[in-house]
Structures are given as structure tokens and as C-alpha cells.
Write a protein that holds these residues in place. Structure first.
Motif, PDB file in Angstrom:
ATOM      1  N   ILE B 129      38.881 -39.501  50.685  1.00 11.85           N
ATOM      2  CA  ILE B 129      37.771 -39.363  49.567  1.00 11.85           C
ATOM      3  C   ILE B 129      38.821 -39.170  48.339  1.00 11.85           C
ATOM      4  O   ILE B 129      38.666 -39.906  47.453  1.00 11.85           O
ATOM      5  CB  ILE B 129      36.835 -38.078  49.753  1.00 11.85           C
ATOM      6  CG1 ILE B 129      36.074 -38.505  51.010  1.00 11.85           C
ATOM      7  CG2 ILE B 129      36.024 -38.255  48.485  1.00 11.85           C
ATOM      8  CD1 ILE B 129      35.046 -37.215  51.276  1.00 11.85           C
ATOM      9  N   CYS B 130      39.690 -38.206  48.305  1.00 12.03           N
ATOM     10  CA  CYS B 130      40.383 -38.058  47.284  1.00 12.03           C
ATOM     11  C   CYS B 130      41.443 -39.188  46.961  1.00 12.03           C
ATOM     12  O   CYS B 130      41.543 -39.567  45.856  1.00 12.03           O
ATOM     13  CB  CYS B 130      41.700 -36.922  47.653  1.00 12.03           C
ATOM     14  SG  CYS B 130      40.673 -35.156  47.539  1.00 12.03           S
ATOM     15  N   ASN B 131      41.692 -40.024  47.951  1.00  8.16           N
ATOM     16  CA  ASN B 131      42.490 -41.194  47.636  1.00  8.16           C
ATOM     17  C   ASN B 131      41.666 -42.107  47.152  1.00  8.16           C
ATOM     18  O   ASN B 131      42.341 -42.924  46.123  1.00  8.16           O
ATOM     19  CB  ASN B 131      43.228 -41.815  49.038  1.00  8.16           C
ATOM     20  CG  ASN B 131      44.394 -40.872  49.428  1.00  8.16           C
ATOM     21  OD1 ASN B 131      45.076 -40.260  48.754  1.00  8.16           O
ATOM     22  ND2 ASN B 131      44.723 -41.205  50.768  1.00  8.16           N
ATOM     23  N   SER B 132      40.546 -42.212  47.518  1.00  9.01           N
ATOM     24  CA  SER B 132      39.614 -43.221  46.969  1.00  9.01           C
ATOM     25  C   SER B 132      39.046 -42.911  45.514  1.00  9.01           C
ATOM     26  O   SER B 132      39.060 -43.709  44.890  1.00  9.01           O
ATOM     27  CB  SER B 132      38.300 -43.238  47.750  1.00  9.01           C
ATOM     28  OG  SER B 132      38.615 -43.517  49.060  1.00  9.01           O
ATOM     29  N   VAL B 133      39.137 -41.655  45.141  1.00  7.80           N
ATOM     30  CA  VAL B 133      38.925 -41.130  43.735  1.00  7.80           C
ATOM     31  C   VAL B 133      40.198 -41.666  42.934  1.00  7.80           C
ATOM     32  O   VAL B 133      40.031 -42.116  41.862  1.00  7.80           O
ATOM     33  CB  VAL B 133      38.766 -39.618  43.647  1.00  7.80           C
ATOM     34  CG1 VAL B 133      38.626 -39.160  42.209  1.00  7.80           C
ATOM     35  CG2 VAL B 133      37.302 -39.434  44.297  1.00  7.80           C
ATOM     36  N   GLU B 134      41.188 -41.369  43.398  1.00  6.91           N
ATOM     37  CA  GLU B 134      42.598 -41.760  42.733  1.00  6.91           C
ATOM     38  C   GLU B 134      42.532 -43.239  42.511  1.00  6.91           C
ATOM     39  O   GLU B 134      42.893 -43.598  41.376  1.00  6.91           O
ATOM     40  CB  GLU B 134      43.673 -41.223  43.357  1.00  6.91           C
ATOM     41  CG  GLU B 134      44.123 -39.788  42.999  1.00  6.91           C
ATOM     42  CD  GLU B 134      45.252 -39.440  43.684  1.00  6.91           C
ATOM     43  OE1 GLU B 134      45.793 -39.826  44.845  1.00  6.91           O
ATOM     44  OE2 GLU B 134      45.598 -38.114  43.352  1.00  6.91           O
ATOM     45  N   GLU B 135      42.215 -43.978  43.668  1.00 12.91           N
ATOM     46  CA  GLU B 135      42.315 -45.637  43.131  1.00 12.91           C
ATOM     47  C   GLU B 135      41.088 -45.959  42.300  1.00 12.91           C
ATOM     48  O   GLU B 135      41.430 -46.788  41.589  1.00 12.91           O
ATOM     49  CB  GLU B 135      41.842 -46.199  44.557  1.00 12.91           C
ATOM     50  CG  GLU B 135      43.062 -46.227  45.651  1.00 12.91           C
ATOM     51  CD  GLU B 135      42.583 -46.550  47.063  1.00 12.91           C
ATOM     52  OE1 GLU B 135      41.714 -47.325  47.222  1.00 12.91           O
ATOM     53  OE2 GLU B 135      43.614 -46.290  47.969  1.00 12.91           O
ATOM     54  N   PHE B 136      40.032 -45.198  42.393  1.00 14.24           N
ATOM     55  CA  PHE B 136      38.920 -45.414  41.593  1.00 14.24           C
ATOM     56  C   PHE B 136      39.386 -45.259  40.080  1.00 14.24           C
ATOM     57  O   PHE B 136      39.081 -45.992  39.376  1.00 14.24           O
ATOM     58  CB  PHE B 136      37.716 -44.483  41.981  1.00 14.24           C
ATOM     59  CG  PHE B 136      36.499 -44.512  40.848  1.00 14.24           C
ATOM     60  CD1 PHE B 136      35.538 -45.746  41.350  1.00 14.24           C
ATOM     61  CD2 PHE B 136      36.153 -43.844  39.900  1.00 14.24           C
ATOM     62  CE1 PHE B 136      34.434 -46.083  40.468  1.00 14.24           C
ATOM     63  CE2 PHE B 136      35.035 -43.967  39.088  1.00 14.24           C
ATOM     64  CZ  PHE B 136      34.109 -44.964  39.290  1.00 14.24           C
ATOM     65  N   LEU B 137      40.070 -44.031  39.717  1.00 17.15           N
ATOM     66  CA  LEU B 137      40.696 -43.684  38.432  1.00 17.15           C
ATOM     67  C   LEU B 137      41.700 -44.892  37.914  1.00 17.15           C
ATOM     68  O   LEU B 137      41.457 -45.298  36.803  1.00 17.15           O
ATOM     69  CB  LEU B 137      41.088 -42.188  38.534  1.00 17.15           C
ATOM     70  CG  LEU B 137      40.205 -41.286  38.504  1.00 17.15           C
ATOM     71  CD1 LEU B 137      40.999 -39.757  38.760  1.00 17.15           C
ATOM     72  CD2 LEU B 137      39.504 -41.177  37.262  1.00 17.15           C
ATOM     73  N   SER B 138      42.534 -45.268  38.879  1.00 17.13           N
ATOM     74  CA  SER B 138      43.711 -46.022  38.456  1.00 17.13           C
ATOM     75  C   SER B 138      43.119 -47.442  38.414  1.00 17.13           C
ATOM     76  O   SER B 138      43.401 -48.301  37.220  1.00 17.13           O
ATOM     77  CB  SER B 138      44.833 -45.849  39.382  1.00 17.13           C
ATOM     78  OG  SER B 138      44.594 -46.373  40.679  1.00 17.13           O
ATOM     79  N   GLY B 139      42.313 -47.884  39.580  1.00 17.80           N
ATOM     80  CA  GLY B 139      41.825 -49.266  39.511  1.00 17.80           C
ATOM     81  C   GLY B 139      41.118 -49.726  38.344  1.00 17.80           C
ATOM     82  O   GLY B 139      40.881 -50.852  37.821  1.00 17.80           O
TER      83      GLY B 139
END
Lengths: 390, 390
Positions: B129-139
Motif C-alpha cells: 500500500i505504501c509503495n502504491s501511495v508513493e507511485e500515486f504521488l510521483s505518477g
């Protein structure tokens, strides 16, 4: 968020300060002005002004000087319980309790008047009660000018704002405009409320759950009701009817309830239901005989009572699931007669409760007993009075 | 009554005034400073000072000058939705929703990430989930400095203060310290709350019960839960567990619940229970097939569904008895799939409800649907932020 304005805000601030000072005198009195200023962090000028106002209103009195340590004598302040009084009533199925409650929540005088509200028209019942109050006042030489109001605790669905009894199966009343009747007859400001809500408030302010932030009270009587108190305030719901646990459905194929619906929780718990079932087996005339039979080892009675305790436990568990209180008080006639029931129910609750609620609650008895209704409704009258006077 | 002091009171007063001004801009914006002073009854100096502070914080922006009637042009003020953002998550059984919510409660971006929390260790799930949030932010090129916090809505028993998931049967988690994990990993202030409480709050603040003073929400999903909102505030209870209607006992001789207890209300309602029963008669693989069978007139399916609707009606009635809300919102997967169920349940409630509650409530659907959880928890994050910033 309520809308407001600066002037309004200043008034509100003054009111909050006054309430704080009154609260401090109530909790810490006898207390000196200097100590009040210190504890409240208000200026001595402000304290002086507020205290003078209270003394003038009669709420607060100066006690005799007392040596404070080695220094000079100090005048101490304390609540004047005799400043104002409330006449409180609790209307029950067979009797009306009348009490004279002082500003500190002490019942100075009380009396019971027997009546039969279901056998008589409500107007003659109200007349009887009003006459009893007048006799109570004159018989005890009570100074009517010191009475700030009448509080009436009534079982059933009560519109506290309009001052009417919407529906009281216990009294057999529907839409009775009780406040209007009392105010016209006795010329005293009158407040009514549901008796279970009043009892719960009393326990939280004066009784066994002082300090609790979320108290639930469950009453096992002619019906089963509950009330929730959040930080010394009654949770009322949209129409003052929150807490009707007795009429939650537990079995859509169950017994017919006196409300005309099927499977209400209280059909397994009330004295009436208990008596009805017991009669299937033995010709008894009151609930006490069931307890006596159980005490002498008659199996039918222990079985019947065990089932009642289980359903009482379920009622408590369901209240805990919905309200998540820190404390649950069990009250009502069945409990008053046999206080040891409290421990039996508490054990049932421990067995039945869902794991996440374990250790989140205490189950207790009332420590105000029969006085709780009268005390609770007087608390409401006093709170209203303070709110207006400040 | 909380204790206080003059300095503390003045701070509180300032805070109340600021909140009032922000509230007015939110409700009435675009609005001029003069109009704000008029409506709030505060001095133009106070308004000027508070507004400047808001503009500096970025909450409020000046809109372009606009001709006000025949007079001169006036600068108007409005909420700046892009001032700050919240990253909101809703953790469900099969997917995590991620959303970017602005200061006005609009979801600007959202995304779903599929996962299987029950099949994996919670740490690897949290990492995902944390990785997904980071990807969401950067993406999406989101400026992390504008994010005031993360809000996470989770099904189950949540300790919102400690930031832990006490118990979530839906995720298969017990005592998971989720806030600590997120804050260490993402370096953003994190808030968690129960998803049903979050949904109810969202509906009251942004959705179908705006203006309601006492909203109850009942969620029919993998479990059955409820929440009570009193004047835009969640009623939490002592341990944030109020509203667990699904685990109230309705039949002590009933079915075994997934909680290990007998006769919980939800054993008659959940999708799982429905599916289990249907399989006795027909080899189906999902709940939708029951609806399809009922639609094509198969009696077994209409009977089974009718019983479910009855128990859903009972759940609503029991919530009304306990909370006495003015509005009840029905939500959850079963409702989302078949919104016409709402009318069917509402009719059941009208048949089943105890007379004194008739006409005291409305039964409604959600109008935020699947977004409610994300919106509700972002409201909590924004409220906390405002509370600290002021």
C-alpha cells in the motif's frame, strides 16, 4: 458550528466563566476567593464580581471565618443548598413520589402518594397529584417563593420540549399535556422528562458513575428501557426516544409484545412476561414467589430465572455494542428486590459479549436506588434555572 | 464542564471566531470582507486580521474583483481548494482505494489497487500500500509539500487515538500498528478511522444528510455495522466501537457467527450467510445469481431475499430504537449492486417499526457511494489540521 457575533461571544464567555466559578465552588467548597482566583486563573476582580452576583442570587454563602494555617482568618465560600429548591415527582404505575430537592441535590423531604392512573381518567389523576403537591407544600410549611420549579419524571415516550407525555403504557396515557396542566394549576415552571433518562443523569451527576464519560443505564421494570449519558448530558435522539432497547426485535417469530409487535426483547424479560410463563407450571400470584421457589431449589423456577438472566445479559450486551459505554448501570424493580442479580447478569455479559468489547465496561448497580428519578429530573430543573439566571 | 482560565479562554475565543469566519467563507463564499463583518457581527479589524492569516496559510484566496451592484468593485474571498490536500485510503477486502482530496472535499484523483490482505502477512500488505501511495504521488506529479496528511479508512475495530487496527475480520488483522508504519515509511502525518464511521461523517458533511442533526448509517457488507453522527461529529463511544449492530444478539439459539458467538444479527444478513444458505438448494457461486434467480421468478430465491430484507428492516428498526436518528442511510455492497433494495427495506421498516417512532425518520441511500469512505476520513484529517493550525 453555531453562528455568533462578538457581543454574543462576550456574553457566552461571561457565562462560561460564571459556570466555571460555580462548578469550582461546588467541587472544592468551602474555598476562599483567593484560592478560586488561583485555581481558575481569573483576576481577583472578576472573581469578586461573579461571587457577589452569586451571593446576591443566594446560590453561594460566606461561611464563618476559619483559621487558614498560621496566617490570618479567611472568609470561605460554599454553595448555599437552601437557596432554592425543586419539587420533584416520579410518576409510577401505583404511586407518585414527591420530593423536595435542594440546590446541592439533597432530597430534604419525600413522600409517596398511592394512585391508580390506569383505572382513572388522566385529568382526575393529574388533579390528585397537584392536590398532593399542594398538601406537601403546606403540610411541611415550604416557602413557595424558594421553589424554582417542578420536575416530573414519567415512564414512556416524553416530549420534553413540548412538555407532553406522548405515550406511556405504564400510566395508560397518550398525548397528555402534563406541563400545561401543572403550570396552570400550581403556577410553578414545570419540566418533564423520561424517568429512565432522569435516573441515568442522576447516577452520572450524583451517583455510582460520577466521572464516567459515557454511562448507559438499563432499567428492568414493567418494560425494559435504556439511556445514554455523554459527559453529564442526556443523549436524547431526534424525538427524545433514544434507548428503547426493550422494543428492539430479537425474534421475528417470537412472542407478541404489549406494543402489538412480535418478538421484542422485553417479551423475555419483564415481570409480566415472567409471571405469565410461571403460571403455566404453578399457580403463583407475584414474581417474588418465583424467586422463593428458586431459592428452595424448585427446578422450573431456576430454569425460568436463568433464561431471564440470559436475556438480561443479552440486553446489556446489545446496549454495549450500540453505545460502547464505559459503565453500565442496572436498575429497576427486579434489581431493587434482588440486588445479587447484578452479579449474575454481569457474569452472563462476560460470557456473551463479543471479544473486542471485553474489558471496555463496568457493570454496576445504582447507588441512588429509588431516589434516582427524582434526583435526575431535579438536576435538569436546576441546570435549566442556572442557564437562564446566568 | 472543563476547567479553564482567562488566558486559555481568550485563546479559545479567538479559535471560535476563526472557525466561524472559515465556516462562513465555506458556506457563503465568494463573500466580501464587509459582508463577513456584517454576518458575523465582528469588527472589520478582526475580520481583516483573521482573513490575512487565512490567506497566508493558503486556506482562503481573493477572487478577481467583481462589480457589486452599481457601486465600486469589491474583492471577494473564497476557500482555496488547492491550498492543501489529503491522501485518503480505504482498505477493503480485495482492493485499496487511493484518492487525492482537496480542502473543499473534492476527490481530484483516485485509483484502485487490488490486493489480498488475508492471504499475505500484514507487513507485506502495508508495504504494498505504501509503495502504491508513493507511485500515486510521483505518477501524478503531486507536490508532497501540499499534503497535510494521510487518512485511512479501515473496516473493523479501530483505535483511532493510538492509530492501530485492533481487530478487522475483513482484513484478517489483529493489533496492527498501521499509523506508525505509514508515518515511518511515508513521513506524512497519518490518521485512521473505522470506515463506516468515516462514511457516515462524509454523508453528513458532504452527502445525502447534509443538515441532519442525528444521522445513522447502516452498512450491509461482509459484516453489518452502523454509525451515529451527532451534529457533524462521530459518536465514538468509550473505545471507538459504538454501532456494532451486526453483533447484537437476536437469537441465542440461532446460527454460529464468524465471531464465534451464537445468533448475531448479521448471521441473517451478510453476503456470506446468504450464499451459504442458497447453496443448500442450488449450486451458485455468487450473490448476484440469487438476485437473477429471484428476478426470473424462482421462488426459493424470492423467499430467501425476502427473509434477508426482513432482517435488514429489523436492523434498521433496532438502530432507530437505540439512536432515534432523524435520518438513516443504507449503504454497502449489497445496496450498491441493487439500489432498489432501499425502497424495499424502507417499506419493511414502516411495517415493523414501533408506533412512537413512526414519522420520526427518513430512510435514504448514500449519494456519495463508493467515495464516502475516502471523503469521510479526509474530513477528519482536514478537521484535525484546522484545529491544530488555528
Amino acid at each position: 458550528m453555531t453562528t455568533g457575533n462578538t457581543k454574543h461571544d462576550q456574553e457566552l464567555m461571561k457565562k462560561i466563566n460564571k459556570e466555571l466559578v460555580l462548578h469550582l465552588i461546588r467541587e472544592k467548597g468551602p474555598i476562599s476567593r483567593a484560592e478560586l482566583a488561583r485555581v481558575s486563573n481569573m483576576s481577583s476582580t472578576s472573581i469578586g464580581r461573579i461571587v457577589s452576583e452569586f451571593i446576591e442570587l443566594g446560590f453561594v454563602k460566606e461561611t464563618e471565618e476559619k483559621t487558614s494555617g498560621v496566617g490570618r482568618k479567611a472568609v470561605l465560600l460554599d454553595i448555599n443548598p437552601a437557596s432554592v429548591y425543586v419539587i420533584s415527582l416520579e410518576l409510577d404505575q401505583n404511586a407518585t413520589k414527591i420530593g423536595l430537592v435542594d440546590f446541592n441535590g439533597n432530597i430534604n423531604l419525600s413522600q409517596k402518594v398511592n394512585y391508580d392512573p390506569r383505572a382513572n381518567h388522566y385529568e382526575s389523576v393529574l388533579k390528585l397529584i397537584c392536590n398532593s403537591v399542594e398538601e406537601f407544600l403546606s403540610g411541611h410549611n415550604i416557602d413557595k417563593s424558594k421553589i424554582i420549579g417542578i420536575g416530573i419524571a414519567v415512564p414512556g415516550i416524553i416530549d420534553a420540549q413540548k412538555g407532553t407525555v406522548i405515550f406511556s403504557p405504564q400510566l395508560g396515557w397518550e398525548n397528555v399535556d402534563i406541563v400545561k396542566y401543572f403550570e396552570e394549576k400550581l403556577r410553578l415552571k414545570t419540566t418533564i422528562d423520561n424517568v429512565i433518562k432522569s435516573r441515568a443523569l442522576a447516577e452520572n451527576v450524583h451517583g455510582s458513575t460520577k466521572g464516567s464519560k459515557r454511562t448507559a443505564l438499563i432499567n428492568f421494570g414493567t418494560g425494559v428501557g435504556s439511556a445514554l449519558i455523554v459527559e453529564e448530558e442526556i443523549y436524547r435522539g431526534a424525538t427524545n426516544s433514544a434507548g428503547e432497547i426493550g422494543h428492539t426485535t430479537v425474534d421475528p417469530h417470537g412472542r407478541l409484545c404489549e406494543c402489538g409487535r412480535i418478538g421484542c426483547l422485553q417479551t423475555y424479560i419483564t415481570e409480566e412476561a415472567l409471571l405469565q410463563e410461571a403460571k403455566i407450571y404453578k399457580n403463583i400470584s407475584n414474581v417474588n414467589e418465583i424467586f422463593v421457589s428458586a431459592d428452595s431449589g424448585e427446578k422450573w423456577a431456576t430454569r425460568l430465572l436463568d433464561r431471564v438472566y440470559t436475556y438480561m445479559g443479552i440486553a446489556v450486551c446489545n446496549v454495549i455494542c450500540m453505545y460502547n459505554p464505559d459503565t453500565v448501570i442496572l436498575s429497576g424493580k427486579l434489581i431493587d428486590k434482588r440486588p445479587k442479580i447484578i452479579d449474575i447478569i454481569a457474569k452472563k455479559v462476560d460470557e456473551l459479549i463479543w471479544d473486542p468489547f471485553k474489558n471496555t465496561y463496568n457493570v454496576k448497580g445504582s447507588n441512588l436506588g429509588e431516589s434516582a428519578g427524582i434526583l435526575g429530573v431535579s438536576t435538569s430543573v436546576i441546570n435549566k434555572y442556572i442557564d437562564i439566571e446566568m
